[in-house]
Write a protein that holds these residues in place. Structure first.
Motif, PDB file in Angstrom:
ATOM      1  N   PHE A 139      32.522  25.007  -6.839  1.00  0.00           N
ATOM      2  CA  PHE A 139      32.527  26.366  -6.309  1.00  0.00           C
ATOM      3  C   PHE A 139      31.885  26.507  -4.923  1.00  0.00           C
ATOM      4  N   PRO A 140      30.658  26.003  -4.711  1.00  0.00           N
ATOM      5  CA  PRO A 140      30.055  26.178  -3.383  1.00  0.00           C
ATOM      6  C   PRO A 140      30.879  25.567  -2.248  1.00  0.00           C
ATOM      7  N   PRO A 141      31.434  24.359  -2.411  1.00  0.00           N
ATOM      8  CA  PRO A 141      32.244  23.834  -1.313  1.00  0.00           C
ATOM      9  C   PRO A 141      33.464  24.706  -1.040  1.00  0.00           C
ATOM     10  N   LEU A 142      34.048  25.216  -2.117  1.00  0.00           N
ATOM     11  CA  LEU A 142      35.222  26.079  -1.951  1.00  0.00           C
ATOM     12  C   LEU A 142      34.844  27.317  -1.157  1.00  0.00           C
ATOM     13  N   LEU A 143      33.717  27.912  -1.565  1.00  0.00           N
ATOM     14  CA  LEU A 143      33.229  29.111  -0.896  1.00  0.00           C
ATOM     15  C   LEU A 143      32.951  28.809   0.571  1.00  0.00           C
ATOM     16  N   GLN A 144      32.352  27.639   0.782  1.00  0.00           N
ATOM     17  CA  GLN A 144      31.965  27.275   2.139  1.00  0.00           C
ATOM     18  C   GLN A 144      33.182  27.105   3.043  1.00  0.00           C
ATOM     19  N   ILE A 145      34.186  26.414   2.538  1.00  0.00           N
ATOM     20  CA  ILE A 145      35.347  26.155   3.398  1.00  0.00           C
ATOM     21  C   ILE A 145      36.093  27.456   3.679  1.00  0.00           C
ATOM     22  N   ILE A 146      36.145  28.338   2.698  1.00  0.00           N
ATOM     23  CA  ILE A 146      36.827  29.618   2.893  1.00  0.00           C
ATOM     24  C   ILE A 146      36.038  30.467   3.889  1.00  0.00           C
ATOM     25  N   ALA A 147      34.729  30.546   3.668  1.00  0.00           N
ATOM     26  CA  ALA A 147      33.892  31.397   4.513  1.00  0.00           C
ATOM     27  C   ALA A 147      33.900  30.904   5.954  1.00  0.00           C
ATOM     28  N   PHE A 148      33.675  29.606   6.117  1.00  0.00           N
ATOM     29  CA  PHE A 148      33.628  29.083   7.474  1.00  0.00           C
ATOM     30  C   PHE A 148      34.997  29.141   8.127  1.00  0.00           C
ATOM     31  N   GLY A 149      36.005  28.836   7.332  1.00  0.00           N
ATOM     32  CA  GLY A 149      37.350  28.800   7.880  1.00  0.00           C
ATOM     33  C   GLY A 149      37.780  30.152   8.408  1.00  0.00           C
ATOM     34  N   PHE A 150      37.427  31.188   7.684  1.00  0.00           N
ATOM     35  CA  PHE A 150      37.860  32.516   8.111  1.00  0.00           C
ATOM     36  C   PHE A 150      36.889  33.168   9.069  1.00  0.00           C
ATOM     37  N   ALA A 151      35.614  32.942   8.847  1.00  0.00           N
ATOM     38  CA  ALA A 151      34.629  33.721   9.593  1.00  0.00           C
ATOM     39  C   ALA A 151      34.158  33.036  10.872  1.00  0.00           C
ATOM     40  N   LEU A 152      34.097  31.714  10.834  1.00  0.00           N
ATOM     41  CA  LEU A 152      33.572  31.034  12.017  1.00  0.00           C
ATOM     42  C   LEU A 152      34.650  30.942  13.077  1.00  0.00           C
ATOM     43  N   ASP A 153      34.986  32.094  13.610  1.00  0.00           N
ATOM     44  CA  ASP A 153      36.055  32.138  14.589  1.00  0.00           C
ATOM     45  C   ASP A 153      35.413  32.665  15.851  1.00  0.00           C
ATOM     46  N   ASN A 154      35.245  31.795  16.864  1.00  0.00           N
ATOM     47  CA  ASN A 154      34.512  32.325  18.016  1.00  0.00           C
ATOM     48  C   ASN A 154      35.406  32.786  19.146  1.00  0.00           C
ATOM     49  N   ASP A 155      36.755  32.821  18.950  1.00  0.00           N
ATOM     50  CA  ASP A 155      37.486  33.566  19.977  1.00  0.00           C
ATOM     51  C   ASP A 155      37.617  34.998  19.511  1.00  0.00           C
ATOM     52  N   VAL A 156      36.907  35.859  20.264  1.00  0.00           N
ATOM     53  CA  VAL A 156      36.825  37.248  19.847  1.00  0.00           C
ATOM     54  C   VAL A 156      38.058  37.989  20.348  1.00  0.00           C
ATOM     55  N   LYS A 157      38.620  38.796  19.478  1.00  0.00           N
ATOM     56  CA  LYS A 157      39.807  39.552  19.874  1.00  0.00           C
ATOM     57  C   LYS A 157      39.581  41.033  19.598  1.00  0.00           C
ATOM     58  N   HIS A 158      40.246  41.828  20.389  1.00  0.00           N
ATOM     59  CA  HIS A 158      40.263  43.273  20.151  1.00  0.00           C
ATOM     60  C   HIS A 158      38.880  43.854  19.969  1.00  0.00           C
ATOM     61  N   MET A 159      37.978  43.603  20.918  1.00  0.00           N
ATOM     62  CA  MET A 159      36.667  44.216  20.745  1.00  0.00           C
ATOM     63  C   MET A 159      36.702  45.667  21.219  1.00  0.00           C
ATOM     64  N   ALA A 160      35.874  46.458  20.547  1.00  0.00           N
ATOM     65  CA  ALA A 160      35.897  47.899  20.787  1.00  0.00           C
ATOM     66  C   ALA A 160      35.463  48.230  22.221  1.00  0.00           C
ATOM     67  N   MET A 161      36.267  49.046  22.898  1.00  0.00           N
ATOM     68  CA  MET A 161      35.940  49.447  24.265  1.00  0.00           C
ATOM     69  C   MET A 161      36.052  50.970  24.391  1.00  0.00           C
ATOM     70  N   ALA A 162      35.057  51.566  25.043  1.00  0.00           N
ATOM     71  CA  ALA A 162      35.119  53.001  25.312  1.00  0.00           C
ATOM     72  C   ALA A 162      35.436  53.179  26.799  1.00  0.00           C
ATOM     73  N   VAL A 163      36.205  54.175  27.116  1.00  0.00           N
ATOM     74  CA  VAL A 163      36.633  54.367  28.508  1.00  0.00           C
ATOM     75  C   VAL A 163      36.204  55.745  29.020  1.00  0.00           C
ATOM     76  N   TYR A 164      35.587  55.747  30.186  1.00  0.00           N
ATOM     77  CA  TYR A 164      35.272  57.013  30.866  1.00  0.00           C
ATOM     78  C   TYR A 164      36.056  57.003  32.164  1.00  0.00           C
ATOM     79  N   ASN A 165      37.231  57.570  32.093  1.00  0.00           N
ATOM     80  CA  ASN A 165      38.127  57.566  33.253  1.00  0.00           C
ATOM     81  C   ASN A 165      38.017  58.890  33.991  1.00  0.00           C
ATOM     82  N   GLU A 166      37.298  58.860  35.129  1.00  0.00           N
ATOM     83  CA  GLU A 166      37.120  60.097  35.895  1.00  0.00           C
ATOM     84  C   GLU A 166      38.279  60.322  36.853  1.00  0.00           C
ATOM     85  N   ASP A 167      39.106  59.284  37.016  1.00  0.00           N
ATOM     86  CA  ASP A 167      40.147  59.339  38.034  1.00  0.00           C
ATOM     87  C   ASP A 167      41.444  59.943  37.520  1.00  0.00           C
ATOM     88  N   ARG A 168      41.818  59.493  36.350  1.00  0.00           N
ATOM     89  CA  ARG A 168      43.025  60.021  35.694  1.00  0.00           C
ATOM     90  C   ARG A 168      44.274  59.969  36.560  1.00  0.00           C
TER      91      ARG A 168
END
Lengths: 311, 377
Positions: free
Chosen positions: B35-64
């Motif tokens: 069980f622990p190895p299974l958990l480990q491979i699943i957790a690391f495989g899915f979570a240890l992803d260091n290319d970040v995508k779609h991070m939240a951005m707020a925009v204050y566009n005064e120019d429009r």
């Protein structure tokens, strides 16, 4: 068959076994007695070659237990204090495991297993997991496993601790059966009735062997029967009250409670009447007094008291 | 039918027989092995992803204006950002970043388009949450990249040139899509195999010590090599099954292509597991209780997560950590996994690692058989 010569074991500053010497004859049942922590198991472990003695020599059939471990391994069987069985294995598998461990394979292994199942009457439980056996049956299985290689000496460390009286008696019947085949048995126990059944007993107290011999010989020891004294059994109500009353009485050397009666070691000159009067004074009317021979327990109590009192 | 057992292997067949039955029947141990190895491979495989995508951005566009909206689109088109909210004040923008609702705040000033058209320098402010350095770094690089790309496009429009003077044509070998699972999962197999095998092997002897059955083995004519081999073989078999199981997950759950030879892959796993079990058995010769066994195995586990190159590259480590890594079987195994799975390397390119693992295993195993005394205390 078994010989100990000043066998000693020290753990740091603590001496667990202090210059113990005795010998056990072939075919005898040797009862090894003593309170918890007095060094019984340590002696057994040294004799089985799994604990190195600090001093002294132990011999099994003439072989030194610390130097010639390989020579003694085939000769001795050991049943340790805990049930040393594999819980996940069935009765059958435990037996087969121990057979293989002692180098018995193939047909010889199956024959031996069947013999042991018959000997220990394990038939109905062959396919049951060891974990699911009751204490008495576990003990029989453990003993059968210890006998797999037909040892000439069998060590049993408190084989009857924690099992019911019927199972206890049956186990002893088995021990007598083994003894009759010429096997030497070395048994530790707390039970005095078991000690009475041994051909020889040794009593270890505070790491030292205090006495060793046949039960009937021990009962005749002068230390147990001081000259000019006799042993009385006094049956009465309120034994504890009676004990308190009789202890200070002149001529009473020792008084102990045994169930519903007291055992008194009194000077021969003390008349039974004065005991009756003393008890009547504290309100005990029904009193029966008779002279008795010392029991093994009396022997050990007397010797322990003497040993503790000695400088 | 009987086979004579050589003296130094006495008891081997008995222990082997017993261990196989015990392992199969003892569901708890099996569960804790798998069980622990299974958990480990699943957790690391899915979570240890260091290319970040779609991070939240707020925009204050005064120019429009169209131009300013094109800039926002350029940010979003990198796939690194997604707009979570348009705000109307700088204070609100800062608040969103502070509250963690946006990693990045983009502020476009009112004169943005006017300055661009006038050929002047137009400023754009980007607020980045620096509390996670990986995310901050990627946000910063992407933001700079977007600004640079936009600027170059404008400059190209003003000159006669149609192409950039220099263009880098990067070709990433062996993991072309730069998928994180391809990098991490082969490594996870190394650490996942480690916990279960080492601990289970250590426990199998410590448990006998605690139960008192070891004492009976000592009284018997069993040899220490017989005992150790009898413990090694069953756990080696079980662990090889686990390796097969983990490779299956690697290939069919995480879709990591295996470029190298399967024979080499399993040979590496075999030698690695041999070294691990020997290490576990060695720990058990010292440990008196299950707790102690757990502590010893953890003491080996933790450094191999940090110093084996599993997460952090070993080349950049201070020499002391590099040296610690060089003593761990996991280091050599993880290198092997990446070489065989990702690069499809051949035997001649990594035989040294195999040799190191084999020597480690043999040395540890001999050591534990020699250290083990058939006596109490």
């Amino acid at each position: 068959m078994i010989q100990c010569d000043n066998l000693t074991k020290r753990f740091g500053d603590f001496t667990a076994v202090d210059h113990v010497s005795f010998s056990v004859q072939k075919r005898s049942i040797f009862g090894f007695l003593g309170p918890n922590g007095s060094g019984k198991s340590t002696v057994i472990r040294m004799l089985c070659g799994i604990l190195e003695p600090s001093d002294g020599v132990g011999r099994i059939a003439g072989h030194d237990v610390s130097g010639e471990t390989d020579a003694i391994k085939g000769k001795l069987g050991y049943m340790s204090q805990k049930f040393s069985l594999y819980d996940e294995l069935t009765v059958n598998e435990n037996l087969l495991f121990y057979a293989r461990l002692y180098g018995i394979h193939g047909e010889a292994m199956k024959t031996r297993r069947d013999e042991l199942i018959a000997l220990a009457h394990l038939g109905p439980y062959v396919d049951r997991r060891a974990a699911l056996l009751s204490g008495g049956w576990k003990q029989r299985l453990a003993m059968a496993c210890a006998l797999v290689h037909k040892p000439s000496v069998l060590f049993l460390d408190e084989p009857t601790a924690g099992i019911d009286p019927v199972a206890r008696r049956e186990l002893w019947d088995l021990l007598f059966e083994l003894s009759s085949t010429g096997m030497t048995l070395f048994v530790t126990t707390h039970y005095m009735d078991e000690a009475e059944r041994c051909s020889h007993v040794g009593y270890i107290y505070m790491s030292k062997l205090i006495v060793c011999g046949a039960p009937h010989e021990l009962k005749k020891l002068p230390a147990v029967n001081p000259p000019g004294t006799r042993r009385l059994e006094v049956a009465c109500d309120h034994v504890t009250l009676g004990l308190r009353a009789t202890r200070p009485l002149g001529g009473v050397r020792a008084a102990t409670v045994f169930g519903q009666s007291m055992h008194l070691l009194v000077e021969e000159t003390l008349p039974e009447e004065s005991i009756r009067e003393t008890l009547l004074a504290v309100g005990i009317h029904k009193v029966e007094i008779r002279t008795i021979a010392p029991s093994l327990e009396d022997v050990f109590v007397a010797l322990t008291a003497q040993y503790a009192g000695a400088p | 039918m009987t086979f004579p057992t050589p003296k130094f292997l006495r008891g081997f067949r008995a222990i082997l027989y017993k261990e196989f039955i015990t392992i199969v029947r003892d569901r708890t141990t099996l569960f804790f092995m798998f069980f622990p190895p299974l958990l480990q491979i699943i957790a690391f495989g899915f979570a240890l992803d260091n290319d970040v995508k779609h991070m939240a951005m707020a925009v204050y566009n005064e120019d429009r204006t169209t131009e300013s909206r094109q800039l926002v689109d350029a940010f979003v088109n990198t796939q690194t950002f997604r707009v979570v909210k348009e705000v109307d004040s700088l204070a609100e923008l800062e608040a969103l970043v502070r509250q963690g609702k946006a990693y990045v705040g983009l502020q476009i000033p009112p004169d943005f388009t006017r300055k661009l058209r006038a050929g002047q320098k137009a400023d754009v402010q980007v607020l980045i949450d620096g509390s996670s350095s990986t995310i901050a770094l990627q946000a910063l690089n992407t933001a700079l990249g977007v600004a640079f790309q936009q600027s170059v496009n404008i400059l190209l429009g003003e000159t006669s040139r149609r192409e950039l003077p220099i263009e880098v044509r990067a070709q990433v070998l062996y993991n072309p899509s730069m998928r994180a699972p391809n990098f991490f999962v082969p490594g996870v197999i190394g650490t996942a195999l480690q916990i279960a095998t080492m601990f289970a092997a250590a426990m199998s002897i410590v448990r006998e010590r605690e139960r008192g059955t070891l004492e009976n083995l000592f009284v018997s004519p069993m040899s220490r090599w017989g005992l150790m081999l009898g413990k090694l073989v069953p756990y080696l078999c079980i662990s090889m099954m686990m390796a097969l199981f983990l490779f299956t997950i690697l290939r069919w759950v995480f879709f990591v292509p295996i470029h190298g030879s399967l024979v080499m892959l399993f040979l590496s796993a075999f030698l690695y597991i041999f070294a691990l079990i020997s290490l576990g058995l060695l720990a058990s010769t010292k440990a008196q209780s299950q707790n102690e066994a757990l502590q010893v195995t953890l003491a080996i586990m933790l450094p191999s997560i940090f110093f084996s190159g599993f997460i952090f590259p070993r080349e950049t480590m201070p020499w002391i950590f590099y040296a610690v890594g060089a003593m761990l079987p996991a280091t050599y195994f993880i290198e092997l996994m990446r070489a065989i799975i990702l690069r499809g390397a051949g035997f001649l390119e990594f035989w040294r690692n195999l040799l190191v693992l084999a020597v480690m295993g043999a040395a540890l195993f001999s050591l534990c058989a020699l250290r083990f005394k058939r006596k109490i205390g």
